[in-house]
Design a protein around this motif. Structure first.
Motif, PDB file in Angstrom:
ATOM      1  N   ARG A  78     169.701  77.492 100.463  1.00 25.89           N
ATOM      2  CA  ARG A  78     169.703  77.250  99.017  1.00 25.89           C
ATOM      3  C   ARG A  78     168.868  76.014  98.670  1.00 25.89           C
ATOM      4  O   ARG A  78     168.328  75.906  97.579  1.00 25.89           O
ATOM      5  CB  ARG A  78     171.147  77.051  98.573  1.00 25.89           C
ATOM      6  N   ILE A 120     166.137  75.159 100.000  1.00 23.60           N
ATOM      7  CA  ILE A 120     164.701  75.395 100.136  1.00 23.60           C
ATOM      8  C   ILE A 120     164.197  76.062  98.861  1.00 23.60           C
ATOM      9  O   ILE A 120     164.630  77.161  98.509  1.00 23.60           O
ATOM     10  CB  ILE A 120     164.416  76.314 101.359  1.00 23.60           C
ATOM     11  N   HIS A 121     163.280  75.407  98.172  1.00 23.65           N
ATOM     12  CA  HIS A 121     162.759  75.957  96.912  1.00 23.65           C
ATOM     13  C   HIS A 121     161.341  76.455  97.146  1.00 23.65           C
ATOM     14  O   HIS A 121     160.540  75.808  97.778  1.00 23.65           O
ATOM     15  CB  HIS A 121     162.767  74.887  95.822  1.00 23.65           C
ATOM     16  N   TYR A 122     161.054  77.591  96.592  1.00 24.27           N
ATOM     17  CA  TYR A 122     159.729  78.188  96.796  1.00 24.27           C
ATOM     18  C   TYR A 122     158.876  78.130  95.539  1.00 24.27           C
ATOM     19  O   TYR A 122     157.713  77.813  95.576  1.00 24.27           O
ATOM     20  CB  TYR A 122     159.871  79.643  97.267  1.00 24.27           C
ATOM     21  N   GLU A 140     162.723  81.863  93.155  1.00 26.84           N
ATOM     22  CA  GLU A 140     162.950  80.416  93.244  1.00 26.84           C
ATOM     23  C   GLU A 140     163.559  80.061  94.606  1.00 26.84           C
ATOM     24  O   GLU A 140     163.167  79.115  95.250  1.00 26.84           O
ATOM     25  CB  GLU A 140     163.906  80.002  92.112  1.00 26.84           C
ATOM     26  N   ARG A 141     164.541  80.866  94.989  1.00 26.66           N
ATOM     27  CA  ARG A 141     165.229  80.597  96.260  1.00 26.66           C
ATOM     28  C   ARG A 141     165.490  81.912  96.980  1.00 26.66           C
ATOM     29  O   ARG A 141     165.430  82.972  96.377  1.00 26.66           O
ATOM     30  CB  ARG A 141     166.561  79.903  95.977  1.00 26.66           C
ATOM     31  N   ASP A 200     168.338  82.283  99.031  1.00 28.19           N
ATOM     32  CA  ASP A 200     169.677  82.248  99.633  1.00 28.19           C
ATOM     33  C   ASP A 200     170.424  83.576  99.554  1.00 28.19           C
ATOM     34  O   ASP A 200     170.927  84.078 100.548  1.00 28.19           O
ATOM     35  CB  ASP A 200     170.520  81.125  99.035  1.00 28.19           C
ATOM     36  N   LEU A 234     167.890  82.973  91.258  1.00 30.90           N
ATOM     37  CA  LEU A 234     166.840  83.274  92.224  1.00 30.90           C
ATOM     38  C   LEU A 234     165.465  83.342  91.570  1.00 30.90           C
ATOM     39  O   LEU A 234     164.443  83.228  92.248  1.00 30.90           O
ATOM     40  CB  LEU A 234     167.115  84.611  92.917  1.00 30.90           C
TER      41      LEU A 234
END
Lengths: 365, 483
Positions: free
Chosen positions: A257, A259-261, A266-267, A269, B320
């Motif tokens: 969670r 780690i942001h991309y 966005e994540r 997880d 997300l």
């Protein structure tokens, strides 16, 4: 195209995947938190030590398998009369304890980390359906599902490490050497009891077609299990440090969670944790098949379905009645290493003694 | 524990295997000149092949026997062009006449469509061609750009002859099946002796013997009788109209089931992997063929779970999405009165209705109606604010993806199974989808097609058969072991 034999059989490769699937979901999701909390950075040394000590039950398992040859464990113990029935009962008891343990941890993981808004009975009921459906298929179906899923979910771990590189801080690993020898030995014992689950191969190996591959499969499984546990424990330590990682309920998910991309998603997880969580179901199926199968071998095939239903319903009911994760997770883990694992180890030793005596008796006769 | 039962086929297997071995080695491979011995030797070479006719020629100066495939020649054609010549002893006048010195050569020519003439006192077989070319239809459903464009015809024996000519293998055997319950229609199986598992043959015969109804008008109607699991939505036999698909299947050790005058055949056992492959994969360069396969699997994934993943992310896992994308989705949904699940469900149902309508309409109308319907309805629902634009795009992409699946039955099942996936997504989010996928996989792992695992060669893994998934360079190719 090759038609397969009609009695349930698995390959040694499937046995390898089964033995990895037996431990991997716990390694990835449930185990890092209690061992980091209890042993801090020494947890990594404990895992290494535990992996080495787990060679003993592996050797004992291989000894039993070599003695029983193509027979099931129960068949090879039959010459010992009622005494031969004790081993399956002990193994089944350990498996059912483990099932309760995993069900409870898993239900709370879903409640706390993945689906906080969904009622617990919904998650438990859906998992029940999947476990029952999978377990009734027996070892063959379990072997196949492991063959498909294990490589995928296991490969997620090194991929995670790669993605997490910018967030890793090696300073958290210092000093490298362990601090407290006494607590380390306790840690070694706890990890050992977990990795000793490899002894459950005693049941599944009787279905293996290519028996010469069993030993290699079990050695690889133990190695992979130890390595995976090392990686999933090291990741949160490297990211957050021992103090913080120990406070997390599911450190691996929290690590993902963090780690942001920022690209497309966005994540990751939920994308990663969802297959792992579903993979816990595979673990539950394997343990259920083990408990039901070994009892059915000893006391008659009709017991197979009854045990599946009973163990699933009881374990899920217990999990529903437990309070939140923060209060009980350490106790749940303790249930395994204080009760379940000793039962399984006693069963293994008795089985080894039994097959040795049984074979000797036959030879003398 | 799962238990399977099967009739004892061991004795039958041994007998048939012995015949195969004797036929393959050919005790007497050369013709002796004794008509009875030569006929017996040839029979040993080709049997069991119920499509091969051994016919004595009455009125010929010397005793002789004509041997031919029923699909390549009939009495009328023989009477018109051959029997007259034979009765007058004019064998040189036969069309395209040649000779075959050995039984193996004679069998090869016979299976290629030639007619054989065995004569008393002649230590070779005379071969001649009766028809220059067998008719074959163009495939209507399974069309490809590269590769043969030949399909089966509505004639049982012609189909068998076409298959033999395409496969060109001396060990292909054909059996006409005696089905006492169904007198009016003929069934036949073709297989490669020594490679096709005989347990499958016995199992097939057992299942076909249960066909008690008379209303079998097409080979597809046999599917329920052949099912391994009557409650499963997945089919365990592969339907094809393509000649090359059937020929490759036979050469691969599978069985082809012909039923009456159907222009389609059933291939069995059929695994999911086989049914996701297109015959064209083999005719394209390796990397392009592999890419097409990967694209097909990706499309199947999108068709099955695309809508469910959208529902899960927009309903339970909004975190997300990157912020700009989340805002874009939120903006497009502003004013839409339906929840995401209902939006997607309504649009998916509309697409299904359009698809069904397009099938029922005459060809000239169906394309127009489906395009107009999709455009008008899509535009109208967005303008009316009932459905958001991303959902229209999503459902269209999913519909397109489902068309990529080559086997029609599998495409239908995927379309059907996405609805429970949507339900799982709205209740349990991504975990629900993973759980649903797991249950689906468990179901597939339990399925068998005539004793073969439905997920073979992935689970259980047969490394020697991995070219079914990924084509490897030819020198890596290891042939699957015969059973």
């Amino acid at each position: 195209m090759k038609a397969e034999p009609l009695r349930p059989v698995i390959t040694s490769r499937q046995l390898l995947y089964l033995m990895i699937a037996t431990t991997f979901p716990t390694e990835a999701l449930l185990l890092p938190s209690p061992i980091i909390r209890s042993f801090g950075k020494d947890a990594l040394w404990a895992i290494l030590g535990g992996g080495i000590v787990a060679i003993l039950p592996l050797l004992l398992t291989l000894f039993v398998l070599r003695r029983q040859k193509a027979e099931t464990l129960t068949a090879s113990l039959q010459r010992l009369g009622m005494f031969g029935k004790v081993v399956p009962v002990l193994f089944a008891a350990a498996a059912i304890l483990a099932l309760v343990n995993i069900w409870a941890s898993f239900a709370q993981l879903l409640r706390v980390d993945l689906l906080a808004r969904t009622p617990a009975w919904v998650t438990t009921f859906t998992a029940d359906v999947a476990v029952l459906y999978g377990a009734v298929g027996g070892p063959e179906v379990v072997g196949r599902i492991g063959e498909i899923l294990v490589p995928i979910v296991v490969l997620e771990v090194p991929m995670l490490f790669l993605l997490a590189i910018p967030w890793l801080d090696p300073i958290h690993m210092l000093p490298l050497l362990p601090k407290h020898t006494l607590s380390l030995s306790l840690g070694v014992y706890e990890v050992f009891t977990f990795l000793a689950e490899i002894s459950f191969a005693i049941y599944f190996a009787s279905f293996v077609r290519d028996r010469q591959g069993i030993a290699r499969a079990l050695w690889i499984a133990l190695g992979v299990n130890t390595l995976m546990l090392l990686l999933t424990t090291a990741l949160p330590i490297l990211m957050f440090g021992c103090e913080h990682a120990g406070l997390l309920a599911v450190p691996t998910v929290t690590a993902v969670r963090a780690i942001h991309y920022g690209f497309l998603v966005e994540r990751l997880d939920a994308f990663l944790a969802a297959p792992w969580a579903a993979f816990v179901i595979v673990k539950l199926i394997i343990w259920t098949v083990f408990a039901a199968g070994i009892l059915a071998d000893a006391f008659g095939p009709r017991l197979f379905r009854w045990t599946i239903w009973a163990s699933t319903i009881v374990a899920s009911a217990v999990s529903l009645s437990l309070p939140s994760l923060g209060d009980v997770d350490a106790n749940l883990w303790a249930v395994w290493y204080e009760t379940g694992a000793p039962l399984a180890l006693i069963a293994l030793v008795v089985a080894a003694a039994g097959v040795r005596r049984g074979r000797g008796g036959t030879a003398r006769a | 524990m799962a238990a399977w039962t099967q009739p004892d086929v061991r004795l039958e297997e041994i007998i048939t295997q012995a015949r195969v071995v004797i036929g393959g080695l050919s005790i007497q491979d050369t013709f002796s000149g004794s008509l009875d011995a030569d006929v017996a030797a040839l029979r040993m070479q080709v049997e069991p092949s119920d499509d091969i006719v051994f016919r004595q020629v009455p009125g010929a100066p010397t005793a002789c026997v004509l041997v031919y495939q029923r699909g390549c020649a009939d009495d009328k054609a023989l009477g018109a062009s051959v029997l007259g010549h034979l009765r007058q002893g004019e064998t040189q006048a036969l069309p395209g006449a040649g000779t075959a010195a050995t039984c193996a050569e004679a069998a090869h020519k016979l299976f290629a469509g030639d007619v054989l003439l065995l004569q008393e006192g002649v230590a070779q077989a005379l071969t001649f061609t009766l028809s220059a070319r067998l008719p074959g239809d163009q495939p209507q459903v399974e069309r490809v750009i590269r590769g043969p464009h030949q399909a089966f015809t509505p004639d049982l024996y012609q189909n068998i002859a076409l298959l033999r000519r395409m496969a060109q293998h001396p060990l292909i055997r054909v059996e006409i099946l005696p089905l006492p319950q169904n007198h009016r229609r003929s069934f036949a199986i073709a297989y490669k002796a020594g490679e096709a598992p005989l347990s499958v043959r016995a199992d097939l015969l057992r299942r076909l013997s249960h066909v008690t109804v008379d209303n079998i008008v097409d080979v597809t109607a046999l599917k329920p009788f052949l099912a391994d699991d009557p409650y499963s939505a997945f089919v365990n036999v592969q339907l094809t109209e393509r000649l090359d698909t059937a020929a490759l299947a036979v050469l691969d050790g599978r069985f082809v089931l012909f039923a009456g005058d159907a222009a389609q055949v059933l291939l069995l056992p059929a695994t999911l992997i086989e049914m996701m492959n297109s015959p064209e994969d083999l005719y394209l360069p390796r990397y392009i063929g592999d890419m097409a396969r990967a694209l097909r699997w990706g499309s199947a994934f999108v068709a099955l779970l695309g809508e469910a993943i959208y529902i899960a992310i927009t309903t339970l896992h909004q975190e997300l999405l990157p912020t700009p994308l989340a805002f874009a989705v939120a903006r497009s949904r502003a004013g839409v009165p339906l929840p995401v699940f209902a939006e997607v469900l309504v649009m998916a149902l509309i697409i299904e209705v359009l698809r069904e309508a397009a099938i029922r309409l005459p060809n000239s109308l169906s394309q127009t109606i489906s395009i107009v319907g999709a455009l008008v309805i899509g535009q109208a629902v967005v303008q009316a604010g009932l459905i958001s634009a991303p959902v229209i795009v999503l459902v269209a992409v999913v519909a397109l993806a489902s068309f990529v699946i080559p086997q029609y039955e599998i495409a239908i099942i995927v379309r059907l199974l996405r609805f429970p996936a949507m339900l799982a997504a709205v209740i349990l989010g991504l975990y629900g989808i993973a759980l649903y996928g797991l249950v689906l996989l468990l179901h597939l792992c339990r399925l068998r097609s005539f004793g073969v695992s439905y997920l073979s060669p992935v689970a259980p893994m047969h490394t020697g058969q991995m070219q079914r998934i990924l084509r490897v360079p030819l020198h890596w190719y290891r042939k699957p072991q015969a059973t």
